[in-house]
Design a protein around this motif. Structure first.
Motif, short mmCIF file in Angstrom:
data_model
loop_
_atom_site.label_atom_id
_atom_site.label_comp_id
_atom_site.label_asym_id
_atom_site.label_seq_id
_atom_site.Cartn_x
_atom_site.Cartn_y
_atom_site.Cartn_z
N ASN A 136 38.16 31.32 39.00
CA ASN A 136 37.47 30.80 37.82
C ASN A 136 36.65 29.56 38.20
N ASP A 137 35.95 29.02 37.23
CA ASP A 137 35.07 27.88 37.47
C ASP A 137 35.84 26.63 37.91
N ARG A 138 36.99 26.42 37.32
CA ARG A 138 37.78 25.24 37.68
C ARG A 138 38.23 25.30 39.14
N ALA A 139 38.71 26.46 39.55
CA ALA A 139 39.13 26.63 40.94
C ALA A 139 37.94 26.45 41.88
N ALA A 140 36.79 26.97 41.48
CA ALA A 140 35.58 26.82 42.31
C ALA A 140 35.20 25.36 42.45
N SER A 141 35.29 24.61 41.37
CA SER A 141 34.96 23.19 41.40
C SER A 141 35.89 22.44 42.35
N GLN A 142 37.15 22.78 42.34
CA GLN A 142 38.12 22.14 43.23
C GLN A 142 37.85 22.50 44.69
N ILE A 143 37.53 23.75 44.94
CA ILE A 143 37.20 24.18 46.31
C ILE A 143 35.96 23.45 46.79
N LEU A 144 34.93 23.39 45.94
CA LEU A 144 33.71 22.69 46.32
C LEU A 144 33.99 21.23 46.64
N SER A 145 34.80 20.59 45.85
CA SER A 145 35.13 19.18 46.09
C SER A 145 35.76 18.99 47.47
N GLY A 146 36.69 19.86 47.81
CA GLY A 146 37.33 19.78 49.12
C GLY A 146 36.37 20.05 50.26
N LEU A 147 35.53 21.07 50.10
CA LEU A 147 34.54 21.38 51.13
C LEU A 147 33.52 20.26 51.28
N TYR A 148 33.09 19.72 50.16
CA TYR A 148 32.10 18.64 50.19
C TYR A 148 32.68 17.43 50.93
N LYS A 179 25.25 36.28 46.89
CA LYS A 179 26.13 37.42 46.58
C LYS A 179 25.94 38.55 47.60
N SER A 180 24.68 38.83 47.95
CA SER A 180 24.42 39.92 48.88
C SER A 180 24.97 39.64 50.28
N LEU A 181 25.13 38.37 50.61
CA LEU A 181 25.68 37.99 51.92
C LEU A 181 27.18 37.70 51.87
N GLY A 182 27.79 37.93 50.70
CA GLY A 182 29.23 37.71 50.56
C GLY A 182 29.60 36.24 50.49
N LEU A 183 28.68 35.41 49.99
CA LEU A 183 28.92 33.98 49.86
C LEU A 183 29.18 33.63 48.40
N VAL A 184 29.81 32.51 48.17
CA VAL A 184 30.09 32.01 46.83
C VAL A 184 28.95 31.08 46.43
N CYS A 185 28.46 31.21 45.19
CA CYS A 185 27.40 30.34 44.68
C CYS A 185 27.90 29.64 43.42
N PHE A 186 27.73 28.31 43.42
CA PHE A 186 28.24 27.49 42.33
C PHE A 186 27.13 26.63 41.77
N ASP A 187 26.96 26.68 40.46
CA ASP A 187 25.96 25.87 39.76
C ASP A 187 26.56 24.51 39.47
N VAL A 188 26.05 23.49 40.14
CA VAL A 188 26.62 22.16 40.04
C VAL A 188 26.38 21.54 38.66
N GLN A 189 25.21 21.78 38.07
CA GLN A 189 24.89 21.21 36.76
C GLN A 189 25.81 21.74 35.67
N GLN A 190 26.04 23.05 35.70
CA GLN A 190 26.85 23.68 34.67
C GLN A 190 28.32 23.78 35.05
N ASN A 191 28.64 23.35 36.28
CA ASN A 191 30.01 23.39 36.76
C ASN A 191 30.62 24.78 36.60
N ARG A 192 29.86 25.78 37.08
CA ARG A 192 30.34 27.16 36.94
C ARG A 192 29.85 28.02 38.10
N LEU A 193 30.59 29.08 38.35
CA LEU A 193 30.19 30.06 39.34
C LEU A 193 28.95 30.80 38.86
N ARG A 194 28.07 31.09 39.78
CA ARG A 194 26.92 31.94 39.45
C ARG A 194 27.35 33.38 39.64
N PRO A 195 26.91 34.23 38.73
CA PRO A 195 27.29 35.65 38.86
C PRO A 195 26.62 36.30 40.06
#
Length: 118
Positions: free
Chosen positions: A15-27, A102-118
């Motif tokens: 979900n978006d919350r988990a993605a935000s936490q992962i991004l924070s750690g990676l960043y 998505k086509s390359l099997g990567l995760v995309c996250f919209d930082v402004q909306q704090n959500r995963l991109r479909p």
């Protein structure tokens, strides 16, 4: 001001919350320090494919590039890229960037909306 996306290697978060936490750690690990790592092979491929569509802002004499800073690859470290684009082209460029991720099997996250991109 720019419209920012983060793209990384890994499984798609539940979900978006988990993605935000992962991004924070990676960043924190890959971009917040002084010594970055070279972009991973998949992230480098992602960046080069983006640059096939729109040239790097550092080489854009016609001012048609959506990228906010350049060279674009400098926004990447290891399995993560965190990059901005101009607001005037954000809708088109972010949609393409998300679809490419998505086509390359990567995760995309919209930082402004704090959500995963479909």
């Amino acid at each position: 001001m720019s419209y920012d996306l983060a793209v990384w290697e890994g499984d798609r978060p539940a979900n978006d919350r988990a993605a935000s936490q992962i991004l924070s750690g990676l960043y924190d690990r890959y971009l917040d320090g002084e010594a970055g790592e070279p972009a991973s092979e998949r992230i480098a491929t992602y960046v080069s494919t983006l640059l096939e569509r729109w040239r790097d802002i550092t080489e854009d004499e016609e001012e048609t590039s959506p990228w906010a800073i350049g060279p674009l690859i400098d926004s990447a470290s290891g399995p993560l890229i965190y990059f901005g684009m101009s607001w005037s082209m954000a809708e088109e460029a972010s949609a393409y960037s998300a679809a490419l991720a998505k086509s390359l099997g990567l995760v995309c996250f919209d930082v402004q909306q704090n959500r995963l991109r479909p």
